[in-house]
Design a protein around this motif. Structure first.
Motif, PDB file in Angstrom:
ATOM      1  N   LEU A 693      48.389  50.461 -32.402  1.00  0.00           N
ATOM      2  CA  LEU A 693      47.013  50.154 -32.027  1.00  0.00           C
ATOM      3  C   LEU A 693      46.873  48.639 -31.916  1.00  0.00           C
ATOM      4  O   LEU A 693      47.048  47.914 -32.902  1.00  0.00           O
ATOM      5  N   ILE A 694      46.568  48.167 -30.738  1.00  0.00           N
ATOM      6  CA  ILE A 694      46.435  46.734 -30.498  1.00  0.00           C
ATOM      7  C   ILE A 694      45.075  46.266 -31.011  1.00  0.00           C
ATOM      8  O   ILE A 694      44.034  46.812 -30.638  1.00  0.00           O
ATOM      9  N   ALA A 695      45.080  45.282 -31.878  1.00  0.00           N
ATOM     10  CA  ALA A 695      43.847  44.794 -32.490  1.00  0.00           C
ATOM     11  C   ALA A 695      42.912  44.228 -31.426  1.00  0.00           C
ATOM     12  O   ALA A 695      43.334  43.520 -30.504  1.00  0.00           O
ATOM     13  N   SER A 696      41.626  44.554 -31.568  1.00  0.00           N
ATOM     14  CA  SER A 696      40.637  44.100 -30.592  1.00  0.00           C
ATOM     15  C   SER A 696      39.257  44.095 -31.225  1.00  0.00           C
ATOM     16  O   SER A 696      38.957  44.917 -32.095  1.00  0.00           O
ATOM     17  N   ASP A 697      38.429  43.162 -30.771  1.00  0.00           N
ATOM     18  CA  ASP A 697      37.033  43.112 -31.199  1.00  0.00           C
ATOM     19  C   ASP A 697      36.087  43.590 -30.094  1.00  0.00           C
ATOM     20  O   ASP A 697      34.869  43.472 -30.224  1.00  0.00           O
ATOM     21  N   GLU A 698      36.657  44.107 -29.009  1.00  0.00           N
ATOM     22  CA  GLU A 698      35.831  44.595 -27.911  1.00  0.00           C
ATOM     23  C   GLU A 698      35.163  45.910 -28.290  1.00  0.00           C
ATOM     24  O   GLU A 698      35.508  46.552 -29.289  1.00  0.00           O
ATOM     25  N   ALA A 699      34.210  46.351 -27.468  1.00  0.00           N
ATOM     26  CA  ALA A 699      33.501  47.608 -27.723  1.00  0.00           C
ATOM     27  C   ALA A 699      34.492  48.767 -27.766  1.00  0.00           C
ATOM     28  O   ALA A 699      35.495  48.765 -27.042  1.00  0.00           O
ATOM     29  N   PRO A 700      34.241  49.765 -28.611  1.00  0.00           N
ATOM     30  CA  PRO A 700      35.179  50.885 -28.719  1.00  0.00           C
ATOM     31  C   PRO A 700      35.303  51.656 -27.404  1.00  0.00           C
ATOM     32  O   PRO A 700      34.335  51.816 -26.659  1.00  0.00           O
ATOM     33  N   GLY A 701      36.504  52.130 -27.126  1.00  0.00           N
ATOM     34  CA  GLY A 701      36.749  53.024 -26.003  1.00  0.00           C
ATOM     35  C   GLY A 701      37.014  54.419 -26.516  1.00  0.00           C
ATOM     36  O   GLY A 701      37.115  54.665 -27.716  1.00  0.00           O
ATOM     37  N   GLY A 702      37.154  55.371 -25.599  1.00  0.00           N
ATOM     38  CA  GLY A 702      37.445  56.749 -25.981  1.00  0.00           C
ATOM     39  C   GLY A 702      38.920  56.934 -26.249  1.00  0.00           C
ATOM     40  O   GLY A 702      39.772  56.303 -25.622  1.00  0.00           O
ATOM     41  N   VAL A 703      39.256  57.825 -27.198  1.00  0.00           N
ATOM     42  CA  VAL A 703      40.660  58.038 -27.546  1.00  0.00           C
ATOM     43  C   VAL A 703      41.080  59.502 -27.484  1.00  0.00           C
ATOM     44  O   VAL A 703      42.262  59.807 -27.597  1.00  0.00           O
ATOM     45  N   GLY A 704      40.153  60.415 -27.290  1.00  0.00           N
ATOM     46  CA  GLY A 704      40.498  61.829 -27.337  1.00  0.00           C
ATOM     47  C   GLY A 704      41.400  62.283 -26.208  1.00  0.00           C
ATOM     48  O   GLY A 704      42.155  63.251 -26.366  1.00  0.00           O
ATOM     49  N   GLU A 705      41.347  61.609 -25.051  1.00  0.00           N
ATOM     50  CA  GLU A 705      42.106  62.064 -23.894  1.00  0.00           C
ATOM     51  C   GLU A 705      43.040  61.002 -23.319  1.00  0.00           C
ATOM     52  O   GLU A 705      43.883  61.310 -22.478  1.00  0.00           O
ATOM     53  N   VAL A 706      42.914  59.773 -23.753  1.00  0.00           N
ATOM     54  CA  VAL A 706      43.582  58.662 -23.073  1.00  0.00           C
ATOM     55  C   VAL A 706      45.099  58.805 -23.060  1.00  0.00           C
ATOM     56  O   VAL A 706      45.768  58.387 -22.101  1.00  0.00           O
ATOM     57  N   ALA A 707      45.685  59.414 -24.089  1.00  0.00           N
ATOM     58  CA  ALA A 707      47.149  59.478 -24.165  1.00  0.00           C
ATOM     59  C   ALA A 707      47.740  60.624 -23.366  1.00  0.00           C
ATOM     60  O   ALA A 707      48.957  60.665 -23.174  1.00  0.00           O
ATOM     61  N   VAL A 708      46.922  61.564 -22.891  1.00  0.00           N
ATOM     62  CA  VAL A 708      47.469  62.751 -22.229  1.00  0.00           C
ATOM     63  C   VAL A 708      48.079  62.437 -20.853  1.00  0.00           C
ATOM     64  O   VAL A 708      49.218  62.825 -20.580  1.00  0.00           O
ATOM     65  N   PRO A 709      47.364  61.760 -19.933  1.00  0.00           N
ATOM     66  CA  PRO A 709      47.881  61.642 -18.567  1.00  0.00           C
ATOM     67  C   PRO A 709      49.211  60.914 -18.406  1.00  0.00           C
ATOM     68  O   PRO A 709      50.034  61.334 -17.576  1.00  0.00           O
ATOM     69  N   PRO A 710      49.509  59.824 -19.145  1.00  0.00           N
ATOM     70  CA  PRO A 710      50.748  59.090 -18.836  1.00  0.00           C
ATOM     71  C   PRO A 710      52.015  59.685 -19.431  1.00  0.00           C
ATOM     72  O   PRO A 710      53.109  59.187 -19.137  1.00  0.00           O
ATOM     73  N   VAL A 711      51.916  60.725 -20.262  1.00  0.00           N
ATOM     74  CA  VAL A 711      53.105  61.231 -20.946  1.00  0.00           C
ATOM     75  C   VAL A 711      54.092  61.843 -19.956  1.00  0.00           C
ATOM     76  O   VAL A 711      55.282  61.499 -19.941  1.00  0.00           O
ATOM     77  N   ALA A 712      53.617  62.787 -19.147  1.00  0.00           N
ATOM     78  CA  ALA A 712      54.520  63.488 -18.224  1.00  0.00           C
ATOM     79  C   ALA A 712      55.214  62.535 -17.256  1.00  0.00           C
ATOM     80  O   ALA A 712      56.439  62.630 -17.072  1.00  0.00           O
ATOM     81  N   PRO A 713      54.503  61.591 -16.617  1.00  0.00           N
ATOM     82  CA  PRO A 713      55.225  60.683 -15.718  1.00  0.00           C
ATOM     83  C   PRO A 713      56.196  59.767 -16.452  1.00  0.00           C
ATOM     84  O   PRO A 713      57.258  59.436 -15.910  1.00  0.00           O
ATOM     85  N   ALA A 714      55.877  59.359 -17.676  1.00  0.00           N
ATOM     86  CA  ALA A 714      56.811  58.517 -18.423  1.00  0.00           C
ATOM     87  C   ALA A 714      58.113  59.270 -18.685  1.00  0.00           C
ATOM     88  O   ALA A 714      59.217  58.719 -18.532  1.00  0.00           O
TER      89      ALA A 714
END
Length: 737
Positions: A693-714
């Motif tokens: 997890l890259i440290a950040s002070d920016e507004a929170p983003g969503g995490v429930g789905e973000v990791a799903v799409p890039p797995v298969a192409p990787a």
């Protein structure tokens, strides 16, 4: 969101409702938080009892993502509460908990053309309490913190009044208001605090707040799930309840359903046989007996025309891709950019995906005195209430909905069929019913992830991409899903992109890279299967094609795929940082003779992720994934452990959709209909996983789905670096490209 005394909600005394002062909506509200004797409500988000328990209202469905813990942590952090005294309860159906951020995220900004005030107003008026779009923290952290800061300030004022000091010098810590060595428990101050004046501006982040932010607090729901005491819908038992099993007709237009009612009624324990337009149900003393009754009834559907089959779906996609597409996105002169040599073209085929949640769809309904009570695992409680009321012919205010914990939704709890069926059957039998779909019906009547066929064309000139065109054939899932989730809005306003394709269907199709000329076209495929939202949405298909194609272009350019990506991310520094971080952690070498490496990156729901995969060829040439490394920038983090859980789960979900988790069709029936036949990853198939997890002070983003799409192409990119291993252009990989 601006917070002030005008839009902070303050609770009254014991048994009182909330005093609502929302300037946009001078109207009567439905039920608010139930304030029991000995409790004081502070806004729409929390109550404090004489026993010191802080109860947090949670308007989002818990389906494993940890939302009850995350929102409770937000409130406890700002309040200065003792985490050991924090409890949660489902929020009531109320416009105060409408979720415009979730709607915007889920539907890819399809309603952008509506004026913001009108869009937000419609969502509140229609009570669109939607759990979706990885939006919980992004939408509700602000109001939850405001309510907690209000409660803290009011209790500080009450304590300061007793001590004769300035309330701004008081702090909140571990459930106490303190001033030096003096301290008073929240429980001693709550009743007096509601009579104090809300300060303006609110003292957010002060007075002792911030001690719990960013810490790995334990999940509130884990103990009950571990010891088995947690109740899910199938566990509900009510007096005189009957259990209901249901069987659905094959997909297609049903003319009639033939069945042997007398044979079903002869089964000991069967109470009744109920027929719907496309289903037959049996009510009995137990679910097992109800299933035996269904078998005895032997229902057979008489359909019009041939049933749905996989060959017809493939032909439908091929046909749509040959027709004129609708322009969804354009930049530069693509026709000119694609003229000349250096053209590269590839086709990618994505199969029909399923939710395959561990809990099949279920609902409990009780008919009492002309009203209805429902226990439902749902992400859209207000919509369930409206649809159930319509089905049985009563007003929505005669329906009480109890949102239940969900046994892994992945988006299927956006659908409401089971609740409507249970309501209909309960109204007919005039007794409580516990409806449970079988695993077979849960898979056969899913709201499937839409299949897709993509043809990508690009021109590589002097080591860079000068032009790109994506033609994507897939159903237009967004409008139908919107009508099911919130029927009033789309019908009134329409969705962005009429004549320009479905924004939902094109999610993730636009590359984040600097490409001078770019076009994405949606070729709408009219397929005879119901489609809906499966975790990751259409980003799963579109990112698979996009990130796989980037690697193919890098090979044509003779470039390192990692460095090539980073070099084209001038406008996306966060994504570039994720890539470099994943590469550093994973020891990027680009693959070799024994083990292949591949990368993919994506920005989604306000977060960014890069995945590095390592794979090798196992026994019999079978591909084996050895390692997945994910670097995630999701802004400021409330609970790092919850985020890691979601990223790890997303990686495995994406892995499943590469190796299996697809459905075929024959004679209108989906197959296979067992979890064991879906080729889902088992513990032995799970690679070593690293999440940074890259440290950040920016507004929170969503995490429930973000990791799903890039797995298969990787993974596909990693396998392509192995000598002799063919380029995978289909999802799952067993499908022919």
């Amino acid at each position: 969101m601006e917070f002030s005394r005008r839009n902070i909600l303050i609770g009254g005394g014991a048994g009182a409702g909330l005093l609502v002062a929302w300037s946009l909506w001078p109207r009567a509200y439905g039920p608010n938080l139930t304030v029991n004797p000995g409790e004081q409500a502070f806004g729409a988000w929390l109550k404090i009892g004489r026993d010191g328990i802080v109860t947090v209202a949670v308007p989002q469905a818990e389906h494993g993502q940890g939302v009850v813990t995350a929102l409770a942590q937000v409130v406890a952090d700002e309040l200065g509460a003792d985490w050991r005294t924090v409890a949660v309860e489902p929020a009531p159906i109320n416009p105060l908990y409408a979720n415009p951020v979730g709607v915007d995220s889920l539907f890819e900004g399809a309603f952008d053309r509506m004026p913001e005030a009108l869009r937000t107003g419609w969502l509140r008026r229609d009570t669109v309490m939607l759990t979706g779009g990885s939006s919980t923290i992004r939408m509700f952290e602000g109001p939850a913190r405001a309510a907690a800061a209000t409660a803290r300030a009011l209790m500080a004022q009450a304590a300061a009044r007793r001590w004769g000091v300035d309330w701004t010098e008081c702090e909140a810590k571990d459930g106490f208001i303190t001033d030096g060595r003096r301290r008073l428990r929240f429980a001693e101050l709550a009743e007096a605090a509601v009579s104090e004046t809300v300060p303006e501006p609110l003292p957010l982040g002060s007075g002792g707040a911030g001690r719990l932010a960013g810490t790995d607090l334990p999940r509130l729901d884990s103990p009950a799930k571990i010891d088995g005491s947690a109740n899910f819908t199938a566990d509900i038992r009510l007096p005189e309840m009957v259990h209901v099993a249901i069987r659905h007709a094959p997909l297609g237009e049903v003319r009639a359903i033939r069945l042997d009612r007398d044979a079903a009624m002869k089964v000991t324990g069967v109470v009744d046989v109920i027929e719907g337009d496309e289903w037959v149900a049996v009510a009995a003393a137990s679910w097992w007996i109800a299933q035996k009754g269904l078998d005895a009834a032997a229902p057979q559907a008489v359909s019009r025309g041939p049933g749905v089959d996989s060959a017809g779906i493939a032909q439908g996609l091929d046909h749509a891709l040959g027709e004129e597409g609708r322009l969804a996105f354009a930049r530069g002169d693509v026709a000119e950019a694609l003229e000349g040599g250096g053209l590269v073209e590839a086709r990618y085929r994505i199969g029909v995906g399923v939710h395959a949640a561990i809990e099949p769809r279920a609902a409990v309904a009780a008919w009492r005195d002309g009203g209805l009570e429902l226990w439902v695992p749902t992400q859209v409680p207000a919509q369930v209430r409206a649809l159930a009321a319509e089905a049985v012919g009563i007003a929505p205010d005669r329906v009480i909905v109890h949102p239940m914990p969900i046994g892994g939704s992945f988006g299927v709890a956006l659908e409401s069929e089971a609740a409507v069926q249970a309501a209909t059957i309960a109204a007919k039998l005039k007794r409580p019913v516990n409806l449970q779909w079988s695993r077979a019906d849960d898979l056969r009547r899913d709201a499937f992830r839409a299949p897709a066929l993509a043809r990508l064309t690009a021109r590589v000139d002097q080591g860079r991409i000068t032009g790109w065109r994506s033609r994507i054939a897939t159903p237009s899932t967004g409008p139908d899903l919107a009508r099911r989730v919130m029927p009033g809005g789309p019908a009134r306003w329409g969705m962005r992109g009429a004549g320009r394709g479905d924004a939902y269907a094109m999610g993730g199709a636009v590359p984040p890279y600097v490409i001078p000329a770019l076009a994405v076209q949606h070729h709408v495929a009219d397929l005879p299967i119901p489609t809906g939202h499966v975790r990751g949405g259409t980003h799963v298909a579109n990112v698979f094609a996009r990130e796989s194609f980037i690697d193919e272009l890098a090979a044509r350019a003779g470039a390192d795929p990692l460095a090539w990506r980073i070099g084209m991310l001038g406008g996306e520094p966060l994504l570039a940082r994720c890539l470099s971080t994943a590469a550093s952690l994973g020891g990027w070498e680009g693959g070799g003779a024994g083990s292949g490496q591949g990368v993919a990156a994506h920005g989604f729901r306000g977060s960014h992720v890069a995945v590095l995969a390592e794979a090798h060829r196992g026994e019999g040439g079978r591909p084996v994934v050895d390692r997945l490394v994910a670097a995630v920038d999701c802004g400021r983090v409330v609970n790092p452990d919850l985020v890691r859980q979601q990223i790890e789960g997303g990686l495995l979900f994406g892995l499943a959709h590469l190796f299996g988790a697809d459905i075929g069709f024959a004679r209108g029936l989906a197959e296979p209909v067992r979890l064991g036949a879906l080729r889902l990853p088992r513990l032995a198939d799970t690679p070593d996983i690293t999440v940074e997890l890259i440290a950040s002070d920016e507004a929170p983003g969503g995490v429930g789905e973000v990791a799903v799409p890039p797995v298969a192409p990787a993974i596909a990119n990693a396998l392509a670096t192995l000598p002799g291993f063919p380029r995978i252009r289909s999802l799952p990989m067993e499908l022919s490209a």
